[in-house]
Design an enzyme around this catalytic site. Structure first.
Site, PDB file in Angstrom:
ATOM      1  N   ASP A   7      -5.209   5.407  -0.333  1.00 30.36           N
ATOM      2  CA  ASP A   7      -4.597   4.193   0.225  1.00 30.36           C
ATOM      3  C   ASP A   7      -3.160   4.104  -0.272  1.00 30.36           C
ATOM      4  O   ASP A   7      -2.792   4.744  -1.260  1.00 30.36           O
ATOM      5  CB  ASP A   7      -5.372   2.926  -0.188  1.00 30.36           C
ATOM      6  N   SER A   8      -2.377   3.292   0.419  1.00 29.06           N
ATOM      7  CA  SER A   8      -1.010   3.049  -0.027  1.00 29.06           C
ATOM      8  C   SER A   8      -0.995   2.360  -1.393  1.00 29.06           C
ATOM      9  O   SER A   8      -0.011   2.445  -2.112  1.00 29.06           O
ATOM     10  CB  SER A   8      -0.284   2.171   0.991  1.00 29.06           C
ATOM     11  N   TYR A  39       2.935   0.266   3.229  1.00 26.78           N
ATOM     12  CA  TYR A  39       3.231   1.170   4.345  1.00 26.78           C
ATOM     13  C   TYR A  39       3.432   0.389   5.647  1.00 26.78           C
ATOM     14  O   TYR A  39       4.029   0.892   6.582  1.00 26.78           O
ATOM     15  CB  TYR A  39       2.053   2.122   4.569  1.00 26.78           C
ATOM     16  N   GLY A  40       2.847  -0.808   5.707  1.00 26.34           N
ATOM     17  CA  GLY A  40       2.740  -1.534   6.978  1.00 26.34           C
ATOM     18  C   GLY A  40       4.045  -1.940   7.622  1.00 26.34           C
ATOM     19  O   GLY A  40       4.069  -2.337   8.783  1.00 26.34           O
ATOM     20  N   CYS A  70      -7.096   3.458   4.515  1.00 30.36           N
ATOM     21  CA  CYS A  70      -5.877   2.725   4.842  1.00 30.36           C
ATOM     22  C   CYS A  70      -5.783   2.719   6.368  1.00 30.36           C
ATOM     23  O   CYS A  70      -5.666   3.796   6.982  1.00 30.36           O
ATOM     24  CB  CYS A  70      -4.679   3.439   4.234  1.00 30.36           C
ATOM     25  N   ASN A  71      -5.869   1.542   6.946  1.00 33.72           N
ATOM     26  CA  ASN A  71      -5.806   1.450   8.416  1.00 33.72           C
ATOM     27  C   ASN A  71      -4.436   1.848   8.935  1.00 33.72           C
ATOM     28  O   ASN A  71      -4.314   2.407  10.016  1.00 33.72           O
ATOM     29  CB  ASN A  71      -6.096   0.025   8.860  1.00 33.72           C
ATOM     30  N   GLU A 162      -0.550  -6.777  -3.898  1.00 34.52           N
ATOM     31  CA  GLU A 162      -0.091  -5.735  -4.834  1.00 34.52           C
ATOM     32  C   GLU A 162       0.577  -6.357  -6.054  1.00 34.52           C
ATOM     33  O   GLU A 162       0.482  -5.838  -7.151  1.00 34.52           O
ATOM     34  CB  GLU A 162       0.887  -4.776  -4.134  1.00 34.52           C
ATOM     35  N   CYS A 194      -7.238  -4.129   7.596  1.00 33.80           N
ATOM     36  CA  CYS A 194      -6.413  -3.619   6.493  1.00 33.80           C
ATOM     37  C   CYS A 194      -7.303  -3.679   5.274  1.00 33.80           C
ATOM     38  O   CYS A 194      -7.943  -4.717   5.024  1.00 33.80           O
ATOM     39  CB  CYS A 194      -5.180  -4.496   6.298  1.00 33.80           C
ATOM     40  N   THR A 195      -7.375  -2.589   4.524  1.00 33.77           N
ATOM     41  CA  THR A 195      -8.351  -2.542   3.433  1.00 33.77           C
ATOM     42  C   THR A 195      -7.978  -3.448   2.254  1.00 33.77           C
ATOM     43  O   THR A 195      -8.789  -3.653   1.362  1.00 33.77           O
ATOM     44  CB  THR A 195      -8.551  -1.093   2.941  1.00 33.77           C
ATOM     45  N   HIS A 196      -6.758  -3.991   2.263  1.00 30.82           N
ATOM     46  CA  HIS A 196      -6.435  -4.998   1.244  1.00 30.82           C
ATOM     47  C   HIS A 196      -7.116  -6.342   1.553  1.00 30.82           C
ATOM     48  O   HIS A 196      -7.360  -7.138   0.645  1.00 30.82           O
ATOM     49  CB  HIS A 196      -4.924  -5.264   1.190  1.00 30.82           C
TER      50      HIS A 196
HETATM   51  N1  DGL Z   1      -4.548  -0.972   2.872  1.00 31.04           N
HETATM   52  C1  DGL Z   1      -3.580  -0.595   3.874  1.00 31.04           C
HETATM   53  C2  DGL Z   1      -4.222  -0.741   5.256  1.00 31.04           C
HETATM   54  O1  DGL Z   1      -5.447  -0.691   5.343  1.00 31.04           O
HETATM   55  C3  DGL Z   1      -2.329  -1.382   3.621  1.00 31.04           C
HETATM   56  C4  DGL Z   1      -1.150  -0.853   4.259  1.00 31.04           C
HETATM   57  C5  DGL Z   1       0.162  -1.219   3.634  1.00 31.04           C
HETATM   58  O2  DGL Z   1       0.483  -0.622   2.610  1.00 31.04           O
HETATM   59  O3  DGL Z   1       0.867  -2.035   4.211  1.00 31.04           O
HETATM   60  O4  DGL Z   1      -3.565  -0.859   6.252  1.00 31.04           O
END
Ligand code: DGL
Length: 270
Positions: A7-8, A39-40, A70-71, A162, A194-196
């Protein structure tokens, strides 16, 4: 050999946690690209470059199979990676398809034509890059007809998580849910794309109300990985120990991860 989970940042821990409960004897290498999160808000090319570098690091650590937990990477980079970058003896899988299979009541690998499903109005909460990729709508259209999707790009939520600023994260969740409801007043399902966001699942559910079924990916991906490894045991390998790698400050990332999973997690420099 361990299975890689990427994941990011910290969001993929919501997937790792469920996967570890499902497969307690399986070692994992978790990679958090904390120095480059979020990353988003990045371009697709940028996300591709960062994701391939991280996955290469997981291959170098001995992983044959890597899950993009990470989606944003799954939506913006996975197809391009699978088409021209992943070596023949390795696999990289995303988190989108298992979720859409669950939403559309399909078994793994059921490629029959799209059909009507129970859910009709779906709210998608995801990062700006995931929303603009339209990958969710594309994968859904392969499997279901007559489903109305309204997507809400949830700017700021990943950064707040984060940073460990859960008060800001909660306020942002409420305002993004309100914005979504102005476009779709009565969704019957909501996807935390989003996995967050499962770290804020109670806040999403409270803002959406009890009638909305909230889908998050942890258990769905865990079941799908267990099924995959039962069919392809050679991709899991043997031996190895669970490790946590980060491009950020290991002490800072370990403290946040320990807070989120409520057990001691120790990251090392990637
Ligand atoms: N957990 C990432 C996802 O599922 C977060 C992406 C990000 O870093 O913005 O999209």
């Amino acid at each position: 050999m361990a299975v890689g989970i990427f994941d990011s940042g910290l969001g993929g821990l919501t997937v790792l946690d469920k996967v570890q409960q499902k497969l307690p004897d399986q070692p994992f290498v978790y990679f958090a690209d904390s120095a480059n999160a979020p990353y988003g808000v990045r371009t697709a090319d940028d996300i591709y470059d960062l994701t391939t570098a991280a996955v290469q690091r997981l291959f170098d650590a001995g992983c044959k199979l890597v899950i993009l937990a990470c989606n944003t990477a799954s939506a913006a980079a996975l197809r391009r990676m699978q088409e021209g970058w992943v070596p023949r003896d390795k696999r990289v899988l995303g988190v989108f398809v298992p979720l859409i299979e669950a939403l559309t009541e399909r078994q793994w690998g059921d490629n029959s034509p799209p059909r009507e499903v129970a859910v009709k109005h779906v709210a998608l909460f995801a990062t700006p890059a995931t929303v603009s990729s339209r990958a969710f709508q594309r994968e859904l259209a392969f499997r279901a007809i007559g489903v109305d999707v309204e997507a809400q790009a949830c700017g700021g939520v990943v950064d707040a998580i984060e940073e460990g600023d859960m008060i800001l994260a909660e306020a942002l969740v409420q305002s993004h849910v309100e914005a979504l409801k102005r476009k779709m007043p009565k969704p019957d399902a909501a996807v935390l794309g989003c996995t967050h966001y499962p770290l804020m699942e109670a806040e999403f559910q409270a803002a959406l109300g009890p009638d909305v079924q909230v889908y998050s990916q942890g258990n769905i991906v865990a079941a799908s990985l267990a099924d995959y490894l039962a069919r392809r045991p050679e991709m899991a390998g043997e031996g190895g120990e669970t490790r946590y790698l980060t491009t950020g400050d290991p002490r800072h990332v370990s403290a946040r991860a320990t807070q989120f999973l409520r057990r001691k997690i120790t990251f090392e420099a990637a």
